[in-house]
Design an enzyme around this catalytic site. Structure first.
Site, PDB file in Angstrom:
ATOM      1  N   LYS A   1      48.569  42.456  52.334  1.00 49.17           N
ATOM      2  CA  LYS A   1      49.588  43.508  52.350  1.00 49.17           C
ATOM      3  C   LYS A   1      49.211  44.664  51.422  1.00 49.17           C
ATOM      4  CE  LYS A   1      53.609  40.629  53.486  1.00 49.17           C
ATOM      5  NZ  LYS A   1      53.006  39.293  53.385  1.00 49.17           N
ATOM      6  N   VAL A   2      48.947  44.332  50.147  1.00 43.94           N
ATOM      7  CA  VAL A   2      48.626  45.392  49.185  1.00 43.94           C
ATOM      8  C   VAL A   2      47.293  46.041  49.539  1.00 43.94           C
ATOM      9  CG1 VAL A   2      48.199  45.931  46.766  1.00 43.94           C
ATOM     10  CG2 VAL A   2      49.969  44.268  47.375  1.00 43.94           C
TER      11      VAL A   2
ATOM     12  N   GLY B   1      51.805  46.919  37.765  1.00 48.28           N
ATOM     13  CA  GLY B   1      51.639  47.300  39.157  1.00 48.28           C
ATOM     14  C   GLY B   1      52.948  47.373  39.918  1.00 48.28           C
TER      15      GLY B   1
ATOM     16  N   ASP C   1      37.396  40.071  53.503  1.00 46.14           N
ATOM     17  CA  ASP C   1      38.449  39.057  53.516  1.00 46.14           C
ATOM     18  C   ASP C   1      38.148  38.131  54.683  1.00 46.14           C
ATOM     19  OD1 ASP C   1      40.792  37.531  53.875  1.00 46.14           O
ATOM     20  OD2 ASP C   1      42.007  39.077  52.921  1.00 46.14           O
TER      21      ASP C   1
ATOM     22  N   ASP D   1      44.718  46.434  35.218  1.00 42.09           N
ATOM     23  CA  ASP D   1      46.154  46.244  34.989  1.00 42.09           C
ATOM     24  C   ASP D   1      46.464  44.801  34.620  1.00 42.09           C
ATOM     25  OD1 ASP D   1      48.946  47.100  35.080  1.00 42.09           O
ATOM     26  OD2 ASP D   1      49.105  45.891  36.894  1.00 42.09           O
TER      27      ASP D   1
ATOM     28  N   HIS E   1      49.943  45.178  32.979  1.00 41.90           N
ATOM     29  CA  HIS E   1      50.433  44.449  34.167  1.00 41.90           C
ATOM     30  C   HIS E   1      51.701  45.119  34.714  1.00 41.90           C
ATOM     31  CE1 HIS E   1      50.543  40.230  36.201  1.00 41.90           C
ATOM     32  NE2 HIS E   1      50.929  41.182  37.038  1.00 41.90           N
TER      33      HIS E   1
ATOM     34  N   GLU F   1      47.263  37.139  29.080  1.00 38.16           N
ATOM     35  CA  GLU F   1      48.230  38.233  28.955  1.00 38.16           C
ATOM     36  C   GLU F   1      49.339  37.853  27.972  1.00 38.16           C
ATOM     37  OE1 GLU F   1      49.608  39.403  32.812  1.00 38.16           O
ATOM     38  OE2 GLU F   1      47.653  40.146  33.432  1.00 38.16           O
TER      39      GLU F   1
ATOM     40  N   VAL G   1      44.259  45.285  40.148  1.00 36.61           N
ATOM     41  CA  VAL G   1      45.712  45.150  39.986  1.00 36.61           C
ATOM     42  C   VAL G   1      46.169  43.830  40.599  1.00 36.61           C
ATOM     43  CG1 VAL G   1      46.166  47.625  39.905  1.00 36.61           C
ATOM     44  CG2 VAL G   1      46.153  46.456  42.114  1.00 36.61           C
ATOM     45  N   ALA G   2      45.246  42.873  40.726  1.00 41.68           N
ATOM     46  CA  ALA G   2      45.567  41.583  41.349  1.00 41.68           C
ATOM     47  C   ALA G   2      45.882  40.542  40.282  1.00 41.68           C
ATOM     48  CB  ALA G   2      44.408  41.134  42.239  1.00 41.68           C
TER      49      ALA G   2
END
Length: 618
Positions: A225-226, A357, A245, A330, A355, A335, A304-305
């Protein structure tokens, strides 16, 4: 023996499986069956006011509904929210449940609270470990992850304890894609570095010369999706876009003007890399030293995953060597990162964000709505297309299968209630459908298993752990789909249990298995065959079954015995093999006859056996 299936396309939903699910921000580990989300997602992002109006309407329509309480005594369920959630979502949740908003809990504090909660809503910081499920003592029924990734939830433990895990996979898609594009542009033009320089009072136009993105190749790793939304925006900026993918649809990629390539080709071709895969065993440290050695020299990385998909030490080496020119991150393996010792955060060739996003007002509100809806549906016993560790079926298929769910459970309960105490070791499920092998049977199989196992184990059985419990008891499962006629998604289905003996020999088919078959008629489930006998029984309540010779006087004799025992009859039907031949009689009853009445029934001339069983269970 292990749990096996006749149809290789069917997948076992258990603690050790990779699950046949769709990660919300990538299809990298599963088949992408989702339609193009652009219209839906842009509508949510562009029209928050409309969404709020819809929520107000939803509140009004739900105001008179009562939640089917999971907690004892019919009280409202209790939902623990352990991280900040949008206030609009909390307000809706409070209409259905007692809400405990307790933030920044230690693991010990979370374990102390969880036994008092029916549901838990988290974001990415709270770690829902096996210890949490153990501490819940079976009360925790739903964990809602307000966002996409579920690597902070122990799915194996959740499945084992029968706890449904749901996420919010669509609400922050646009926000995450936009953040990826923002980081790419800021990195390419050194925006963050120039801003920091200006704030120090330095006017330096030469140091921060950037690079253009137009005509450059963006390699998207994880085309879900992203990833597909990033591709759409990158194409609009004049970039060439390729994607890796292994499970993505070539047709979907082509429709967006994207070429699917191998991982090695992506590494050798990309000028910019945008990562959008979940963190799994197969993707952990996917970008390691070997990958960076294959990459085009001077490439730029945007992540950003999930932090763990990049080997951070390898990235530092690649940056030092100039193999990677810049990175925009990100997310991090740990974390928050340890700022004092991090080798990435302080670098001038690395842009970092905390983080964020999904951190837009629109996305936060959308995530709150989406996860609250999923959690409330789960507490009400409704099926959710956002389920992570239960049969995950697209919404359109879920809708058309809905009438057959009660049939599947009812057939499972009916079959197991006719098995003798010796038990069973094999389960056969046959589906008759116009779709043939294209029928998605996962949801139906899980419901049959729930019906079969409910009365045979001390464990709580639900759609989450039914497959796992079946596997643990060594149940061999065979599924067969035959092409049927008609317009319905399912013409009929049958359940057969391989057992050494049966409570009612009339329920045994020619292969020696306890056999029941059913259909949905006018939206209602019916049992249409028991053993070799045709019947017509609504899947509900208790039924008295008798096997006898087809002769006069039996109906009246049995009715008299039931009346004398004050047992009310709701319906009666007879199925026979032929005139004056063997037959079975099914009588719906409001209460069970006494043992004395059952003994007298066996002595009625012509009756060979009699048993009471629950069609749909109570």
């Amino acid at each position: 023996s292990s749990l096996t299936f006749a149809r290789p396309s069917c997948q076992l939903l258990c603690a050790t499986s990779c699950f046949s699910l769709r990660s919300a921000d990538s299809s990298l580990c599963s088949r992408d069956t989702q339609p193009n989300m652009q219209t839906q997602m842009q509508g949510r992002a562009a029209n928050v006011a409309g969404r709020r109006q819809q929520v107000r309407a939803t509140r009004a329509s739900r105001a008179n509904l009562s939640v089917r309480a999971v907690a004892s005594g019919g009280a409202k369920p209790t939902v623990l929210v352990s991280e900040k959630l949008g206030e609009a979502g909390i307000d809706i949740l409070k209409e259905f449940a007692t809400v405990d908003c307790s933030y920044n809990l230690t693991p010990e504090q979370l374990c102390a609270k969880i036994s008092l909660c029916d549901a838990l809503i988290v974001r990415s910081a709270t770690k829902v470990t096996r210890a949490v499920f153990e501490a819940s003592k079976g009360r925790l029924k739903v964990v809602g992850r307000a966002g996409v990734g579920i690597d902070n939830v122990d799915l194996a433990a959740a499945t084992e304890y029968g706890c449904l895990v749901v996420n919010a996979p669509t609400a922050n898609t646009i926000a995450a894609a936009e953040h990826g594009i923002a980081l790419m542009l800021a990195m390419a033009r050194n925006v963050a570095q120039a801003d920091a320089s200006m704030k120090k009072g330095v006017w330096d136009r030469n140091t921060f010369v950037g690079t253009s993105i137009t005509g450059k190749t963006l390699a998207i790793i994880g085309f879900g999706k992203v990833g597909s939304e990033v591709a759409r925006r990158a194409k609009g900026l004049g970039m060439e876009v390729i994607a890796y993918d292994p499970y993505a649809s070539a047709e979907k990629a082509a429709a967006l003007g994207v070429q699917l390539v191998s991982m090695d080709e992506a590494l050798a071709t990309g000028d910019f890399f945008s990562l959008h895969m979940p963190l799994l065993a197969s993707t952990k440290n996917l970008f390691n030293e070997a990958a960076f050695n294959k990459i085009k020299r001077g490439a730029r990385i945007i992540n950003v995953a999930r932090g763990g998909v990049i080997d951070e030490d390898a990235l530092v080496k690649a940056l030092d060597a100039g193999q990677v020119a810049q990175a925009a991150l990100d997310v991090f393996a740990e974390e928050p990162p340890k700022f004092a010792t991090s080798k990435l955060v302080g670098r001038s060739d690395v842009i970092v964000t905390p983080h964020m996003g999904a951190s837009t007002a629109e996305a936060q509100e959308g995530v709150a709505f989406e996860i609250v809806e999923a959690v409330v549906d789960a507490l009400q016993g409704k099926l959710s297309q956002n389920a992570v560790n239960a049969p995950m079926v697209p919404a359109e298929i879920l809708k058309e299968l809905q009438p057959f769910i009660a049939l599947a459970q009812g057939l499972g309960r009916a079959a197991v209630s006719l098995v003798a105490d010796s038990g069973f070791s094999e389960l056969g499920i046959t589906y008759s459908s116009p779709r043939g092998d294209d029928l998605d049977t996962r949801l139906l199989r899980a419901n049959v298993l729930k019906g079969v196992l409910d009365g045979t184990t001390a464990s709580t059985v639900n759609l989450v752990n039914a497959d796992l419990l079946a596997k643990n008891r060594g149940l061999k499962i065979t599924e067969v789909t035959i092409r049927g006629e008609g317009s319905e998604v399912l013409t009929s289905m049958s359940v057969a249990l391989g057992s050494k003996s049966a409570k009612f020999s009339g329920a045994v088919d020619k292969t020696g298995r306890v056999y029941v078959e059913g259909q949905v008629r006018n939206g209602q489930p019916f049992i249409t065959k028991i053993g070799s006998f045709d019947v017509e029984l609504a899947v509900t309540g208790s039924v008295l079954l008798t096997r006898q010779l087809d002769q006069p006087g039996i109906v009246s004799a049995v009715s008299t015995l039931l009346a004398e025992d004050n047992v009310n009859i709701s319906f009666m039907t007879v199925g026979r093999t032929g005139k004056n031949k063997e037959a079975i009689m099914a009588i719906g009853i409001d209460s069970e006859p006494s043992a004395a009445t059952m003994a007298k029934m066996i002595n009625v001339k012509g009756i060979q056996e009699a048993v009471v069983f629950a069609e749909g269970g109570k």
